[in-house]
Design a protein around this motif. Structure first.
Motif, mmCIF file in Angstrom:
data_model
loop_
_atom_site.group_PDB
_atom_site.id
_atom_site.type_symbol
_atom_site.label_atom_id
_atom_site.label_comp_id
_atom_site.label_asym_id
_atom_site.label_seq_id
_atom_site.Cartn_x
_atom_site.Cartn_y
_atom_site.Cartn_z
ATOM 1 N N SER A 63 -1.776 6.953 6.680
ATOM 2 C CA SER A 63 -1.035 6.966 5.414
ATOM 3 C C SER A 63 0.375 7.523 5.593
ATOM 4 C CB SER A 63 -1.805 7.811 4.394
ATOM 5 O OG SER A 63 -1.144 7.841 3.148
ATOM 6 N N THR A 95 -1.469 7.525 -5.914
ATOM 7 C CA THR A 95 -2.128 7.032 -4.701
ATOM 8 C C THR A 95 -3.628 7.325 -4.696
ATOM 9 O OG1 THR A 95 -0.088 7.289 -3.442
ATOM 10 C CG2 THR A 95 -2.127 7.163 -2.175
ATOM 11 N N ASP A 106 0.301 0.883 -1.015
ATOM 12 C CA ASP A 106 -0.703 1.507 -1.883
ATOM 13 C C ASP A 106 -0.448 1.199 -3.356
ATOM 14 O OD1 ASP A 106 1.538 3.152 -2.143
ATOM 15 O OD2 ASP A 106 0.383 5.015 -2.154
ATOM 16 N N SER A 127 -5.312 4.440 -6.062
ATOM 17 C CA SER A 127 -5.245 3.308 -5.136
ATOM 18 C C SER A 127 -6.294 3.444 -4.039
ATOM 19 C CB SER A 127 -3.853 3.232 -4.496
ATOM 20 O OG SER A 127 -2.865 2.995 -5.454
ATOM 21 N N PHE A 180 -1.460 2.378 5.474
ATOM 22 C CA PHE A 180 -1.287 2.421 4.027
ATOM 23 C C PHE A 180 0.145 2.875 3.753
ATOM 24 C CE2 PHE A 180 -3.611 3.561 -0.104
ATOM 25 C CZ PHE A 180 -4.136 2.287 -0.261
#
Length: 407
Positions: free
Chosen positions: A222, A104, A280, A107, A62
């Motif tokens: 991430s 985020t 994202d 998302s 991500f």
């Protein structure tokens, strides 16, 4: 029958924000018909589990605030800042992906649950029962035996995301504190959010190399360096002939991904693991921070592509939004998805619903206008013909379907 746009949007927002406290929400048959015509079902997801004995693993990278036009996959520039991502996207499957769910947190929840959440970073701290009782991607993967891990260069608990993931089937969390404890030298060159992406990818490859997975796994990885205004680590290479620092950030994130991709290709994971990369949300620059080369497009394209170990050709892939993330992953792993709220797999059902939903009101030539949906070719027409457009004509921040009155 006429429907009031505002009340309709409020009802739909309330429907998405199911919590422990009960909310009385009622939609008319006409409202349901409008939603279903756009591929949205006001029902719990219906997923038929895969029947294969050998289940594939999946790793999702991500990428923070990473737009499609940061890469050169569409050959918009003579020079590319992202040679590794360009190679990955060209050699594997990529498609247009749209998303303006920010921050985020939205998302993540939008991708996992097929929703358009409208939360701030404080909301889950105040009431962490958001999505209580909803079946999301992690719940289905847990049900069919997947171990699920979240690794981030920041803190898994930021905005209380960890609570959301725990509620939906995740087993293990690794963030900056755990990484710095194992690699103190990483902390010496950290940035404001935490671990540099180059170090994060190095940590992740070493961590994966030590694992002895007894069941299929899903790793959600991430990154953080490309969070606006961008963070440049001491090991980030220079970008010749470019005077804006964010070009160097983009190039450094690409190098971090490239290191991981090169390692992945040589590992045994390449034989049984799907690798997916997705932005994202777009990067939100102030006028001072942005440049014409990297400012987000009107319709918020983020990078998206995936490697599949057993199949190369997926045919024509339609444009999608981040709400299509969960059903697409489930189908890639062999499940059959009949419906998943506002999400539709890009491998099947999305082809029946080629429109990208428009969430925001705009003012065009002095008149208020709300567009129900935009087909992909219309997106570029709007961008060219309506220079005085206010807000984003076809972004996905809030869903407000329909005209001021829908008949």
């Amino acid at each position: 029958e006429e429907l009031a746009l505002v009340s309709f949007a409020q009802q739909l927002d309330a429907h998405q924000e199911i919590r422990k406290s009960k909310v009385d929400i009622r939609f008319s048959d006409k409202e349901k018909e409008i939603l279903e015509s756009q591929g949205i079902r006001l029902l719990p997801p219906k997923v038929i589990p895969p029947i294969e004995r050998q289940k594939l693993n999946i790793i999702t990278v991500f990428l923070e605030s990473f737009q499609r036009n940061f890469t050169n996959i569409d050959q918009e520039r003579e020079k590319s800042w992202t040679p590794f991502l360009d190679e990955f996207l060209k050699e594997n499957t990529n498609s247009l992906m749209y998303n303006a769910l920010v921050p985020t947190l939205n998302s993540v929840i939008g991708a996992e649950c097929g929703l358009w959440p409208q939360l701030s970073n404080q909301d889950l701290r105040k009431d962490n029962s958001y999505s209580y009782g909803l079946l999301c991607l992690g719940d289905f993967l847990k049900e069919i035996g997947y171990k699920q891990i979240y690794i981030t260069g920041s803190s898994p608990s930021f905005a209380n995301k960890k609570k959301f993931y725990l509620m939906h089937g995740f087993d293990e969390f690794i963030g900056r504190e755990e990484i710095f404890q194992e690699f103190p030298e990483y902390e010496k060159r950290r940035h404001g959010w935490g671990v540099q992406d180059l170090d994060l990818m190095n940590y992740t490859t070493q961590w994966l190399g030590k694992q002895n997975f007894q069941k299929p796994f899903r790793l959600f990885l991430s990154t953080t360096n490309s969070h606006v205004p961008g963070h440049i680590g001491p090991n980030c290479p220079e970008v010749p002939d470019e005077n804006h620092p964010f070009y160097r950030v983009i190039h450094c994130v690409d190098l971090a991904f490239g290191n991981f991709w090169r390692w992945f290709q040589k590992s045994t994971f390449a034989e049984n693991t799907i690798l997916m990369v997705v932005g994202d949300h777009p990067a939100f620059f102030s006028p001072e921070e942005g440049t014409k080369k990297i400012r987000k497009k009107l319709y918020d394209e983020v990078v998206f592509g995936f490697y599949h170990p057993l199949k190369k050709d997926f045919g024509t892939i339609p444009p999608a939004s981040l709400t299509d993330f969960a059903p697409t992953i489930l189908e890639l792993l062999g499940a059959r998805v009949e419906h998943f709220r506002a999400g539709n797999s890009i491998l099947s059902q999305k082809k029946q619903f080629p429109s990208i939903l428009s969430p925001k009101m705009t003012v065009i030539e002095g008149k208020q206008n709300v567009v129900a949906s935009c087909k992909i070719d219309q997106l570029r027409i709007w961008e060219i013909k309506n220079k005085n457009i206010i807000a984003h004509e076809c972004s996905l921040a809030k869903i407000k379907l329909g005209l001021e009155k829908i008949h």
